[in-house]
Design a protein around this motif. Structure first.
Motif, PDB file in Angstrom:
ATOM      1  N   VAL A  13       0.861  -1.182   0.000  1.00  0.00           N
ATOM      2  CA  VAL A  13       0.000   0.000   0.000  1.00  0.00           C
ATOM      3  C   VAL A  13       0.892   1.225   0.000  1.00  0.00           C
ATOM      4  O   VAL A  13       1.739   1.372   0.886  1.00  0.00           O
ATOM      5  CB  VAL A  13      -0.924   0.020   1.242  1.00  0.00           C
ATOM      6  N   GLU A  14       0.722   2.049  -1.007  1.00  0.00           N
ATOM      7  CA  GLU A  14       1.480   3.301  -1.101  1.00  0.00           C
ATOM      8  C   GLU A  14       2.974   3.077  -0.934  1.00  0.00           C
ATOM      9  O   GLU A  14       3.657   3.785  -0.197  1.00  0.00           O
ATOM     10  CB  GLU A  14       0.947   4.314  -0.089  1.00  0.00           C
ATOM     11  N   GLY A  15       3.489   2.036  -1.572  1.00  0.00           N
ATOM     12  CA  GLY A  15       4.925   1.789  -1.583  1.00  0.00           C
ATOM     13  C   GLY A  15       5.495   1.098  -0.357  1.00  0.00           C
ATOM     14  O   GLY A  15       6.700   0.964  -0.232  1.00  0.00           O
ATOM     15  N   ARG A  16       4.660   0.671   0.550  1.00  0.00           N
ATOM     16  CA  ARG A  16       5.181  -0.043   1.718  1.00  0.00           C
ATOM     17  C   ARG A  16       4.381  -1.320   1.935  1.00  0.00           C
ATOM     18  O   ARG A  16       3.222  -1.424   1.571  1.00  0.00           O
ATOM     19  CB  ARG A  16       5.176   0.831   2.964  1.00  0.00           C
ATOM     20  N   GLU A  17       5.040  -2.279   2.543  1.00  0.00           N
ATOM     21  CA  GLU A  17       4.378  -3.537   2.842  1.00  0.00           C
ATOM     22  C   GLU A  17       3.568  -3.388   4.120  1.00  0.00           C
ATOM     23  O   GLU A  17       4.062  -2.909   5.127  1.00  0.00           O
ATOM     24  CB  GLU A  17       5.385  -4.661   3.005  1.00  0.00           C
ATOM     25  N   ILE A  18       2.317  -3.804   4.036  1.00  0.00           N
ATOM     26  CA  ILE A  18       1.421  -3.746   5.177  1.00  0.00           C
ATOM     27  C   ILE A  18       1.107  -5.178   5.597  1.00  0.00           C
ATOM     28  O   ILE A  18       0.634  -5.982   4.796  1.00  0.00           O
ATOM     29  CB  ILE A  18       0.114  -2.999   4.832  1.00  0.00           C
ATOM     30  N   LEU A  19       1.378  -5.485   6.839  1.00  0.00           N
ATOM     31  CA  LEU A  19       1.092  -6.793   7.391  1.00  0.00           C
ATOM     32  C   LEU A  19      -0.395  -6.893   7.696  1.00  0.00           C
ATOM     33  O   LEU A  19      -0.987  -5.964   8.253  1.00  0.00           O
ATOM     34  CB  LEU A  19       1.897  -6.999   8.681  1.00  0.00           C
ATOM     35  N   LEU A  20      -1.001  -7.998   7.321  1.00  0.00           N
ATOM     36  CA  LEU A  20      -2.400  -8.274   7.644  1.00  0.00           C
ATOM     37  C   LEU A  20      -2.414  -9.387   8.685  1.00  0.00           C
ATOM     38  O   LEU A  20      -2.031 -10.513   8.398  1.00  0.00           O
ATOM     39  CB  LEU A  20      -3.174  -8.700   6.392  1.00  0.00           C
ATOM     40  N   ARG A  21      -2.815  -9.031   9.882  1.00  0.00           N
ATOM     41  CA  ARG A  21      -2.817  -9.992  10.992  1.00  0.00           C
ATOM     42  C   ARG A  21      -4.251 -10.121  11.519  1.00  0.00           C
ATOM     43  O   ARG A  21      -4.808  -9.171  12.068  1.00  0.00           O
ATOM     44  CB  ARG A  21      -1.900  -9.512  12.108  1.00  0.00           C
ATOM     45  N   PRO A  22      -4.841 -11.301  11.374  1.00  0.00           N
ATOM     46  CA  PRO A  22      -6.222 -11.482  11.819  1.00  0.00           C
ATOM     47  C   PRO A  22      -6.320 -11.729  13.326  1.00  0.00           C
ATOM     48  O   PRO A  22      -6.695 -12.812  13.775  1.00  0.00           O
ATOM     49  CB  PRO A  22      -6.688 -12.694  11.003  1.00  0.00           C
ATOM     50  N   SER A  23      -5.999 -10.711  14.094  1.00  0.00           N
ATOM     51  CA  SER A  23      -6.078 -10.829  15.553  1.00  0.00           C
ATOM     52  C   SER A  23      -7.551 -10.857  15.985  1.00  0.00           C
ATOM     53  O   SER A  23      -8.453 -10.491  15.225  1.00  0.00           O
ATOM     54  CB  SER A  23      -5.377  -9.639  16.211  1.00  0.00           C
ATOM     55  N   PHE A  24      -7.780 -11.264  17.204  1.00  0.00           N
ATOM     56  CA  PHE A  24      -9.143 -11.296  17.729  1.00  0.00           C
ATOM     57  C   PHE A  24      -9.776  -9.919  17.632  1.00  0.00           C
ATOM     58  O   PHE A  24     -10.908  -9.766  17.169  1.00  0.00           O
ATOM     59  CB  PHE A  24      -9.141 -11.798  19.179  1.00  0.00           C
ATOM     60  N   ASP A  25      -9.053  -8.900  18.071  1.00  0.00           N
ATOM     61  CA  ASP A  25      -9.562  -7.527  18.054  1.00  0.00           C
ATOM     62  C   ASP A  25      -9.913  -7.090  16.635  1.00  0.00           C
ATOM     63  O   ASP A  25     -10.969  -6.503  16.394  1.00  0.00           O
ATOM     64  CB  ASP A  25      -8.531  -6.584  18.680  1.00  0.00           C
ATOM     65  N   ALA A  26      -9.023  -7.374  15.685  1.00  0.00           N
ATOM     66  CA  ALA A  26      -9.260  -6.985  14.296  1.00  0.00           C
ATOM     67  C   ALA A  26     -10.488  -7.689  13.727  1.00  0.00           C
ATOM     68  O   ALA A  26     -11.302  -7.079  13.030  1.00  0.00           O
ATOM     69  CB  ALA A  26      -8.029  -7.304  13.445  1.00  0.00           C
ATOM     70  N   LEU A  27     -10.626  -8.962  14.034  1.00  0.00           N
ATOM     71  CA  LEU A  27     -11.761  -9.718  13.505  1.00  0.00           C
ATOM     72  C   LEU A  27     -13.075  -9.304  14.154  1.00  0.00           C
ATOM     73  O   LEU A  27     -14.121  -9.290  13.490  1.00  0.00           O
ATOM     74  CB  LEU A  27     -11.518 -11.219  13.655  1.00  0.00           C
ATOM     75  N   VAL A  28     -13.043  -8.917  15.416  1.00  0.00           N
ATOM     76  CA  VAL A  28     -14.248  -8.413  16.071  1.00  0.00           C
ATOM     77  C   VAL A  28     -14.693  -7.121  15.396  1.00  0.00           C
ATOM     78  O   VAL A  28     -15.883  -6.930  15.106  1.00  0.00           O
ATOM     79  CB  VAL A  28     -14.020  -8.208  17.588  1.00  0.00           C
ATOM     80  N   ARG A  29     -13.746  -6.219  15.130  1.00  0.00           N
ATOM     81  CA  ARG A  29     -14.085  -4.962  14.445  1.00  0.00           C
ATOM     82  C   ARG A  29     -14.623  -5.237  13.045  1.00  0.00           C
ATOM     83  O   ARG A  29     -15.595  -4.607  12.603  1.00  0.00           O
ATOM     84  CB  ARG A  29     -12.864  -4.042  14.383  1.00  0.00           C
ATOM     85  N   ALA A  30     -14.000  -6.174  12.340  1.00  0.00           N
ATOM     86  CA  ALA A  30     -14.466  -6.520  10.990  1.00  0.00           C
ATOM     87  C   ALA A  30     -15.873  -7.099  11.040  1.00  0.00           C
ATOM     88  O   ALA A  30     -16.732  -6.751  10.221  1.00  0.00           O
ATOM     89  CB  ALA A  30     -13.497  -7.508  10.340  1.00  0.00           C
ATOM     90  N   GLU A  31     -16.113  -7.949  12.014  1.00  0.00           N
ATOM     91  CA  GLU A  31     -17.429  -8.576  12.139  1.00  0.00           C
ATOM     92  C   GLU A  31     -18.508  -7.542  12.465  1.00  0.00           C
ATOM     93  O   GLU A  31     -19.635  -7.630  11.972  1.00  0.00           O
ATOM     94  CB  GLU A  31     -17.385  -9.664  13.207  1.00  0.00           C
ATOM     95  N   GLU A  32     -18.169  -6.546  13.289  1.00  0.00           N
ATOM     96  CA  GLU A  32     -19.121  -5.490  13.613  1.00  0.00           C
ATOM     97  C   GLU A  32     -19.564  -4.749  12.359  1.00  0.00           C
ATOM     98  O   GLU A  32     -20.713  -4.347  12.235  1.00  0.00           O
ATOM     99  CB  GLU A  32     -18.520  -4.507  14.619  1.00  0.00           C
ATOM    100  N   GLU A  33     -18.650  -4.583  11.429  1.00  0.00           N
ATOM    101  CA  GLU A  33     -18.958  -3.861  10.194  1.00  0.00           C
ATOM    102  C   GLU A  33     -19.556  -4.756   9.118  1.00  0.00           C
ATOM    103  O   GLU A  33     -20.514  -4.381   8.444  1.00  0.00           O
ATOM    104  CB  GLU A  33     -17.689  -3.206   9.637  1.00  0.00           C
ATOM    105  N   LEU A  34     -18.989  -5.944   8.939  1.00  0.00           N
ATOM    106  CA  LEU A  34     -19.329  -6.789   7.790  1.00  0.00           C
ATOM    107  C   LEU A  34     -20.351  -7.874   8.094  1.00  0.00           C
ATOM    108  O   LEU A  34     -20.813  -8.557   7.186  1.00  0.00           O
ATOM    109  CB  LEU A  34     -18.054  -7.440   7.243  1.00  0.00           C
ATOM    110  N   GLY A  35     -20.688  -8.054   9.342  1.00  0.00           N
ATOM    111  CA  GLY A  35     -21.594  -9.131   9.717  1.00  0.00           C
ATOM    112  C   GLY A  35     -20.807 -10.370  10.098  1.00  0.00           C
ATOM    113  O   GLY A  35     -19.584 -10.350  10.183  1.00  0.00           O
ATOM    114  N   ALA A  36     -21.528 -11.447  10.325  1.00  0.00           N
ATOM    115  CA  ALA A  36     -20.915 -12.690  10.796  1.00  0.00           C
ATOM    116  C   ALA A  36     -19.776 -13.140   9.876  1.00  0.00           C
ATOM    117  O   ALA A  36     -19.918 -13.145   8.650  1.00  0.00           O
ATOM    118  CB  ALA A  36     -21.974 -13.783  10.883  1.00  0.00           C
ATOM    119  N   LEU A  37     -18.659 -13.513  10.483  1.00  0.00           N
ATOM    120  CA  LEU A  37     -17.496 -13.921   9.701  1.00  0.00           C
ATOM    121  C   LEU A  37     -17.744 -15.198   8.910  1.00  0.00           C
ATOM    122  O   LEU A  37     -17.248 -15.341   7.795  1.00  0.00           O
ATOM    123  CB  LEU A  37     -16.272 -14.075  10.611  1.00  0.00           C
TER     124      LEU A  37
END
Length: 108
Positions: A13-37
């Motif tokens: 992203v924009e010339g740098r490597e971005i790590l994607l880590r599916p931590s519990f916190d990250a997945l909870v936030r994603a689920e709040e927005e996107l619905g059930a995982l």
């Protein structure tokens, strides 16, 4: 550097490597927005996952190396969306599969 065995992936992203880590916190936030995982995984399996959903999942899981505050604040959602668009769906599928696989199997 991402570790696929830990369910991590990386995108550029924009010339740098971005790590994607599916931590519990990250997945909870994603689920709040996107619905059930599980429903998200099912939509992906049926080819019905939207570009916006891919970008949102990546954004919630983003962990830039030079960031010490909440990871999502360090790279914009729009920048992640533009990166996914630039990669194309075929290349975005690899990190997506890693994250979705981790959601299904969980960490060991």
């Amino acid at each position: 550097m991402s570790n696929p065995l830990r369910g991590e992936a990386a995108i550029h992203v924009e010339g740098r490597e971005i790590l994607l880590r599916p931590s519990f916190d990250a997945l909870v936030r994603a689920e709040e927005e996107l619905g059930a995982l599980l429903a998200l995984v099912e939509r992906a399996g049926e080819g019905r996952l939207k570009l916006q959903e891919i970008a949102a999942l990546f954004w919630h899981c983003a962990v830039p190396a030079d960031c010490v505050s909440r990871q999502a604040d360090c790279v914009s959602r729009q920048a992640i969306g533009q990166a996914v668009l630039a990669m194309g769906l075929a290349r975005a599928a690899r990190p997506l599969r890693i994250l979705l696989g981790e959601i299904l199997k969980g960490s060991e």
